[in-house]
Design a protein around this motif. Structure first.
Motif, PDB file in Angstrom:
ATOM      1  N   ALA A   8       0.811  -1.230   0.000  1.00 59.20           N
ATOM      2  CA  ALA A   8       0.000   0.000   0.000  1.00 59.20           C
ATOM      3  C   ALA A   8       0.840   1.274   0.000  1.00 59.20           C
ATOM      4  N   GLY A   9       1.879   1.301  -0.816  1.00 60.59           N
ATOM      5  CA  GLY A   9       2.689   2.506  -0.925  1.00 60.59           C
ATOM      6  C   GLY A   9       3.696   2.703   0.201  1.00 60.59           C
ATOM      7  N   PHE A  10       3.743   1.774   1.140  1.00 55.91           N
ATOM      8  CA  PHE A  10       4.653   1.923   2.292  1.00 55.91           C
ATOM      9  C   PHE A  10       5.809   0.949   2.252  1.00 55.91           C
ATOM     10  N   GLY A  11       5.894   0.132   1.214  1.00 60.53           N
ATOM     11  CA  GLY A  11       6.969  -0.850   1.121  1.00 60.53           C
ATOM     12  C   GLY A  11       6.508  -2.065   0.340  1.00 60.53           C
ATOM     13  N   TRP A  12       7.099  -3.230   0.679  1.00 59.12           N
ATOM     14  CA  TRP A  12       6.817  -4.454  -0.068  1.00 59.12           C
ATOM     15  C   TRP A  12       6.920  -5.664   0.850  1.00 59.12           C
ATOM     16  N   TRP A  13       6.196  -6.696   0.462  1.00 56.31           N
ATOM     17  CA  TRP A  13       6.345  -8.026   1.046  1.00 56.31           C
ATOM     18  C   TRP A  13       7.173  -8.816   0.055  1.00 56.31           C
ATOM     19  N   VAL A  14       8.238  -9.435   0.507  1.00 55.28           N
ATOM     20  CA  VAL A  14       9.121 -10.188  -0.386  1.00 55.28           C
ATOM     21  C   VAL A  14       9.308 -11.586   0.190  1.00 55.28           C
ATOM     22  N   HIS A  15       9.001 -12.594  -0.621  1.00 54.63           N
ATOM     23  CA  HIS A  15       9.242 -13.961  -0.151  1.00 54.63           C
ATOM     24  C   HIS A  15      10.737 -14.186  -0.129  1.00 54.63           C
ATOM     25  N   THR A  16      11.220 -14.827   0.919  1.00 49.18           N
ATOM     26  CA  THR A  16      12.675 -14.928   1.109  1.00 49.18           C
ATOM     27  C   THR A  16      13.333 -16.001   0.256  1.00 49.18           C
ATOM     28  N   THR A  17      12.548 -16.849  -0.368  1.00 51.40           N
ATOM     29  CA  THR A  17      13.122 -17.890  -1.218  1.00 51.40           C
ATOM     30  C   THR A  17      12.847 -17.557  -2.670  1.00 51.40           C
ATOM     31  N   PRO A  18      13.870 -17.158  -3.414  1.00 51.19           N
ATOM     32  CA  PRO A  18      13.630 -16.855  -4.828  1.00 51.19           C
ATOM     33  C   PRO A  18      13.309 -18.135  -5.603  1.00 51.19           C
ATOM     34  N   HIS A  19      12.659 -17.956  -6.725  1.00 50.77           N
ATOM     35  CA  HIS A  19      12.354 -19.079  -7.611  1.00 50.77           C
ATOM     36  C   HIS A  19      13.668 -19.741  -8.005  1.00 50.77           C
ATOM     37  N   PRO A  20      13.681 -21.092  -8.099  1.00 47.02           N
ATOM     38  CA  PRO A  20      14.929 -21.788  -8.445  1.00 47.02           C
ATOM     39  C   PRO A  20      15.557 -21.316  -9.754  1.00 47.02           C
ATOM     40  N   GLY A  68      18.053 -16.204   7.777  1.00 45.04           N
ATOM     41  CA  GLY A  68      18.877 -16.499   8.956  1.00 45.04           C
ATOM     42  C   GLY A  68      18.123 -16.299  10.263  1.00 45.04           C
ATOM     43  N   ALA A  69      17.112 -15.450  10.228  1.00 43.59           N
ATOM     44  CA  ALA A  69      16.282 -15.209  11.413  1.00 43.59           C
ATOM     45  C   ALA A  69      15.092 -16.171  11.450  1.00 43.59           C
ATOM     46  N   GLY A  70      15.066 -17.127  10.533  1.00 45.18           N
ATOM     47  CA  GLY A  70      13.990 -18.113  10.509  1.00 45.18           C
ATOM     48  C   GLY A  70      12.704 -17.614   9.880  1.00 45.18           C
ATOM     49  N   CYS A  71      12.804 -16.601   9.022  1.00 41.79           N
ATOM     50  CA  CYS A  71      11.595 -16.000   8.431  1.00 41.79           C
ATOM     51  C   CYS A  71      11.400 -16.430   6.988  1.00 41.79           C
ATOM     52  N   ASP A  72      10.130 -16.540   6.613  1.00 47.15           N
ATOM     53  CA  ASP A  72       9.763 -16.898   5.248  1.00 47.15           C
ATOM     54  C   ASP A  72       9.529 -15.669   4.384  1.00 47.15           C
ATOM     55  N   TRP A  73       9.226 -14.549   5.043  1.00 49.01           N
ATOM     56  CA  TRP A  73       8.927 -13.317   4.331  1.00 49.01           C
ATOM     57  C   TRP A  73       9.750 -12.178   4.899  1.00 49.01           C
ATOM     58  N   LEU A  74      10.087 -11.252   4.016  1.00 47.23           N
ATOM     59  CA  LEU A  74      10.758 -10.005   4.377  1.00 47.23           C
ATOM     60  C   LEU A  74       9.758  -8.889   4.111  1.00 47.23           C
ATOM     61  N   MET A  75       9.483  -8.092   5.122  1.00 47.43           N
ATOM     62  CA  MET A  75       8.604  -6.947   4.931  1.00 47.43           C
ATOM     63  C   MET A  75       9.483  -5.702   4.947  1.00 47.43           C
ATOM     64  N   LEU A  76       9.574  -5.072   3.799  1.00 50.61           N
ATOM     65  CA  LEU A  76      10.282  -3.805   3.703  1.00 50.61           C
ATOM     66  C   LEU A  76       9.249  -2.709   3.923  1.00 50.61           C
ATOM     67  N   ASP A  77       9.411  -1.955   5.013  1.00 50.22           N
ATOM     68  CA  ASP A  77       8.428  -0.943   5.397  1.00 50.22           C
ATOM     69  C   ASP A  77       9.159   0.356   5.703  1.00 50.22           C
ATOM     70  N   ARG A  78       8.624   1.457   5.197  1.00 49.59           N
ATOM     71  CA  ARG A  78       9.305   2.747   5.381  1.00 49.59           C
ATOM     72  C   ARG A  78       9.431   3.144   6.851  1.00 49.59           C
ATOM     73  N   ASP A  79       8.565   2.620   7.727  1.00 49.50           N
ATOM     74  CA  ASP A  79       8.609   2.974   9.145  1.00 49.50           C
ATOM     75  C   ASP A  79       9.280   1.918  10.022  1.00 49.50           C
ATOM     76  N   ALA A  80       9.755   0.851   9.423  1.00 50.32           N
ATOM     77  CA  ALA A  80      10.382  -0.224  10.202  1.00 50.32           C
ATOM     78  C   ALA A  80      11.816   0.165  10.587  1.00 50.32           C
ATOM     79  N   THR A  81      12.372  -0.620  11.455  1.00 51.52           N
ATOM     80  CA  THR A  81      13.706  -0.380  12.006  1.00 51.52           C
ATOM     81  C   THR A  81      14.800  -0.629  10.965  1.00 51.52           C
TER      82      THR A  81
END
Length: 171
Positions: free
Chosen positions: A117-129, A148-161
């Motif tokens: 919604a204009g604030f970033g992106w959801w990115v799956h952490t496993t790229p297509h083979p 490495g943190a055990g996550c399946d998704w990366l959320m890139l958010d303009r307000d995140a740390t």
């Protein structure tokens, strides 16, 4: 012994017979007066049957879950088989402005991206083979950090740390 569950009409009939018996006992000599508990129990059966008749799929699942848990079944693993996934939230500053434009355009082959919604992106952490080597290095680093943190998704958010261990840019 095989037990066949009664249908709703049979349950209501039995409740009606019990209610008729209590009414008869109340008006005739030689019977104990019905107790409040007996009268309440019949009403509970009628209410329960009515609720069951109008139970939707969500209610049926809830009822089945309660019944299974009552008998010691671990329904979280045996019934639902639901999959949960973890998400790592990091600042959009961890990608360059050029990569941000490519994420907006969904122009990074082999990477699953959803706009946020204009604030970033959801990115799956496993790229297509078959992903090309065209994944920007800073995005690949962030994806690997999430894995490495055990996550399946990366959320890139303009307000995140901003994570100091990852490269970051001001744009």
């Amino acid at each position: 012994m095989v037990v066949i569950e009664p249908d709703f009409q049979e349950l209501l009939h039995v409740a009606g017979l019990a209610a008729a018996y209590l009414e008869h006992a109340e008006t005739h000599d030689g019977f104990d007066d019905p107790t409040e508990w007996e009268i309440d129990a019949i009403q509970k059966v009628r209410d329960w049957v009515d609720a069951l008749q109008h139970l939707g799929p969500e209610g049926e699942i809830k009822l089945a879950t309660i019944a299974l848990q009552t008998h010691g079944f671990d329904v979280t693993n045996q019934v639902f088989h639901a999959e949960t996934q973890k998400i790592l939230a990091v600042s959009t500053a961890h990608v360059t402005e050029e990569t941000a434009q490519r994420l907006d355009a969904d122009d990074i082959e082999g990477v699953t991206v959803f706009p946020k919604a204009g604030f970033g992106w959801w990115v799956h952490t496993t790229p297509h083979p078959d992903a090309s080597a065209g994944i920007p290095q800073e995005l690949r680093d962030a994806m690997n950090f999430a894995v490495g943190a055990g996550c399946d998704w990366l959320m890139l958010d303009r307000d995140a740390t901003i994570i100091e261990e990852l490269p970051h840019w001001e744009w």
